[in-house]
Each structure stands twice: as C-alpha cells, then as structure tokens.
Write a protein that holds these residues in place. Structure first.
Motif, PDB file in Angstrom:
ATOM      1  N   PRO A  16       0.752  -1.348  -0.094  1.00 50.19           N
ATOM      2  CA  PRO A  16      -0.025  -0.056  -0.063  1.00 50.19           C
ATOM      3  C   PRO A  16       0.876   1.404  -0.066  1.00 50.19           C
ATOM      4  O   PRO A  16       2.058   1.311   0.591  1.00 50.19           O
ATOM      5  N   VAL A  17       0.308   2.438  -0.648  1.00 46.70           N
ATOM      6  CA  VAL A  17       1.177   3.458  -0.865  1.00 46.70           C
ATOM      7  C   VAL A  17       0.664   4.427   0.064  1.00 46.70           C
ATOM      8  O   VAL A  17      -0.544   4.879  -0.135  1.00 46.70           O
ATOM      9  N   LEU A  18       1.348   5.099   0.882  1.00 44.69           N
ATOM     10  CA  LEU A  18       0.964   6.438   1.613  1.00 44.69           C
ATOM     11  C   LEU A  18       1.597   7.420   0.791  1.00 44.69           C
ATOM     12  O   LEU A  18       2.540   7.829   0.796  1.00 44.69           O
ATOM     13  N   LEU A  19       0.706   8.228   0.063  1.00 41.99           N
ATOM     14  CA  LEU A  19       1.101   9.140  -1.112  1.00 41.99           C
ATOM     15  C   LEU A  19       1.074  10.598  -0.638  1.00 41.99           C
ATOM     16  O   LEU A  19      -0.079  11.030  -0.320  1.00 41.99           O
ATOM     17  N   ALA A  20       2.015  11.453  -0.162  1.00 39.30           N
ATOM     18  CA  ALA A  20       2.023  12.813   0.041  1.00 39.30           C
ATOM     19  C   ALA A  20       2.508  13.711  -1.032  1.00 39.30           C
ATOM     20  O   ALA A  20       3.416  14.330  -1.082  1.00 39.30           O
ATOM     21  N   ILE A  21       2.162  13.144  -2.293  1.00 40.95           N
ATOM     22  CA  ILE A  21       2.504  13.803  -3.475  1.00 40.95           C
ATOM     23  C   ILE A  21       1.124  14.061  -4.253  1.00 40.95           C
ATOM     24  O   ILE A  21       0.568  13.188  -4.631  1.00 40.95           O
ATOM     25  N   ASP A  22       0.714  15.425  -4.895  1.00 39.63           N
ATOM     26  CA  ASP A  22      -0.320  15.619  -5.865  1.00 39.63           C
ATOM     27  C   ASP A  22       0.016  15.528  -7.202  1.00 39.63           C
ATOM     28  O   ASP A  22       1.250  15.594  -7.518  1.00 39.63           O
ATOM     29  N   GLY A  23      -0.988  15.449  -7.949  1.00 38.61           N
ATOM     30  CA  GLY A  23      -0.871  15.412  -9.363  1.00 38.61           C
ATOM     31  C   GLY A  23      -0.870  14.060 -10.221  1.00 38.61           C
ATOM     32  O   GLY A  23      -1.738  13.363  -9.720  1.00 38.61           O
ATOM     33  N   VAL A  24      -0.148  13.852 -11.347  1.00 40.63           N
ATOM     34  CA  VAL A  24      -0.454  12.603 -11.986  1.00 40.63           C
ATOM     35  C   VAL A  24      -0.060  11.456 -11.154  1.00 40.63           C
ATOM     36  O   VAL A  24      -0.843  10.367 -11.447  1.00 40.63           O
ATOM     37  N   ILE A  25       0.797  11.609 -10.443  1.00 42.36           N
ATOM     38  CA  ILE A  25       0.929  10.102  -9.871  1.00 42.36           C
ATOM     39  C   ILE A  25      -0.004   9.961  -8.818  1.00 42.36           C
ATOM     40  O   ILE A  25      -0.385   8.724  -8.564  1.00 42.36           O
ATOM     41  N   ARG A  26      -0.877  10.916  -8.229  1.00 42.20           N
ATOM     42  CA  ARG A  26      -1.783  10.594  -7.335  1.00 42.20           C
ATOM     43  C   ARG A  26      -3.033   9.986  -8.093  1.00 42.20           C
ATOM     44  O   ARG A  26      -3.870   9.037  -7.562  1.00 42.20           O
ATOM     45  N   GLU A  27      -3.268  10.577  -9.498  1.00 39.65           N
ATOM     46  CA  GLU A  27      -4.246  10.131 -10.310  1.00 39.65           C
ATOM     47  C   GLU A  27      -3.792   8.231 -10.488  1.00 39.65           C
ATOM     48  O   GLU A  27      -4.726   7.531 -10.535  1.00 39.65           O
ATOM     49  N   VAL A  28      -2.581   8.118 -10.807  1.00 38.48           N
ATOM     50  CA  VAL A  28      -2.231   6.651 -10.643  1.00 38.48           C
ATOM     51  C   VAL A  28      -2.682   5.728  -9.626  1.00 38.48           C
ATOM     52  O   VAL A  28      -3.244   4.837  -9.682  1.00 38.48           O
ATOM     53  N   VAL A  29      -2.323   6.142  -8.229  1.00 39.90           N
ATOM     54  CA  VAL A  29      -2.465   5.590  -7.157  1.00 39.90           C
ATOM     55  C   VAL A  29      -4.112   5.574  -6.777  1.00 39.90           C
ATOM     56  O   VAL A  29      -4.488   4.376  -6.675  1.00 39.90           O
TER      57      VAL A  29
END
Length: 199
Positions: free
Chosen positions: A79-92
């Motif tokens: 599981p990914v804890l994502l604190a990055i906005d933008g295109v990579i957020r769309e992927v996750v």
C-alpha cells in the motif's frame, strides 16, 4: 498508539544525520534508520513493510512527475502512503492501492498513517475502469506509435525482449529501440514503471 507503528528509513540522504540527531533525544524508539541496500535487494526490503511512504514538497513542478519509488511500491504489492499531488496521485487513486494526504500537511499525513495501520485503504469502485481510461489517454497524449503500443501491451503481458521480438518477427535491437522510445514518451525510467502505467 503511535508506539505500535514502526517507522523505518532505508538508505542515505542529506537530511539523515539531522533526523537521527532529532530522534535520539525524543526517545523515538519506534523510528529506525538503516543503511542503504543494493537495488537487487529492494524487493525483499519492501516486502517486509506493511506500507510505503512517498512524499515530496508541495511544489507545482512535482505535480507532473512519476516517482520511480511509487512504482516500486506498487510492483511489490505494498500500500502506498502518498503525499504527492498530481499525475502520480491519479495513478494511485485509479489503482486503489493507497491513501493520499496533502503534501506539507503533517497532521493529515499522520491521519493517513493511522488509517493504513487500521487497514482502511481507499478503494474506488470504478478503479479498474478509471485506470484503463487514464492509461489509454496517457498513451494518446504521449503519442505512442501503433507499434510502440503493441510492444507495451506485450510488456504488460509479461513477455521479455526476446519473446516480444519472436512475437512481432523483428530483431532484438528493434524491440530495445521501441522500448527506449516508450520509456521516453511516458516519462519513466524503467520497464516496471511503464508496465504499471499501462495496466
């Protein structure tokens, strides 16, 4: 309870010494700093984690980046804890494989960590279709040729370069040329990242 969650920092970086100095007087015995491991050992290292963190500063330029570490986490099934906005957020989000927290917002990140610890991962009912649509659109925008798209689909099917060459009745060097173009057009650095985008 915070003490139940173990934080492991793997590798080096310019902030590591200062982070270690900060952690020691605070008695953060649930925070570990480990030395780097070889790239060939990263899969095993990631397999030992319950979740993996990807974080960047809240800068607009980062909204168009596809960090390789996120694809490494996804490929390892973490599981990914994502604190990055933008295109990579769309992927996750489309893959339904992580929890997003606003970059530069420590309380929100802490809540995301609590949610992951409680097993509350964000899953979209439309995740599969959204991912397919997003990747199709990405290929359109990035301008893959028909042959490059065909090579990418065979990569997704798990074929190696030699098998792709046999399937398409072309030389191995031609396959490598197409893969190089695919990576460049998709803005990624390796085969795993390209395959993940194409899923």
């Amino acid at each position: 309870r915070a003490s139940v969650v173990q934080f492991l920092f793997l590798g080096d970086g310019k902030e590591k010494p200062s982070l270690q100095r900060m952690a020691e007087p605070l008695g953060l015995n649930y925070v570990l700093f480990l030395p780097p491991v070889a790239k060939s050992e990263m899969a095993a290292a990631l397999a030992g984690a319950d979740a993996c963190l990807a974080i960047l500063k809240p800068i607009d330029e980062y909204k168009t980046t596809y960090p390789n570490k996120v694809f490494d986490y996804m490929a390892a099934g973490r599981p990914v804890l994502l604190a990055i906005d933008g295109v990579i957020r769309e992927v996750v989000d489309a893959a339904g494989c992580g929890i997003y927290s606003k970059p530069g917002d420590p309380p929100e990140l802490a809540e995301a960590i609590r949610s992951a610890h409680a097993g509350k991962m964000t899953l979209s009912p439309e995740a599969a279709q959204a991912l397919v649509d997003a990747r199709a659109k990405a290929r359109e925008i990035q301008g893959l040729t028909e042959r490059e798209d065909e090579v990418l689909r065979l990569m997704v099917d798990g074929l190696n370069n030699a098998q792709i060459a046999d399937r398409l009745v072309v030389s191995l060097s031609t396959v490598k040329y197409h893969i190089s173009n695919i990576l460049m057009k998709l803005g990624v650095e390796n085969r795993v990242a390209a395959v993940t985008l194409a899923l």
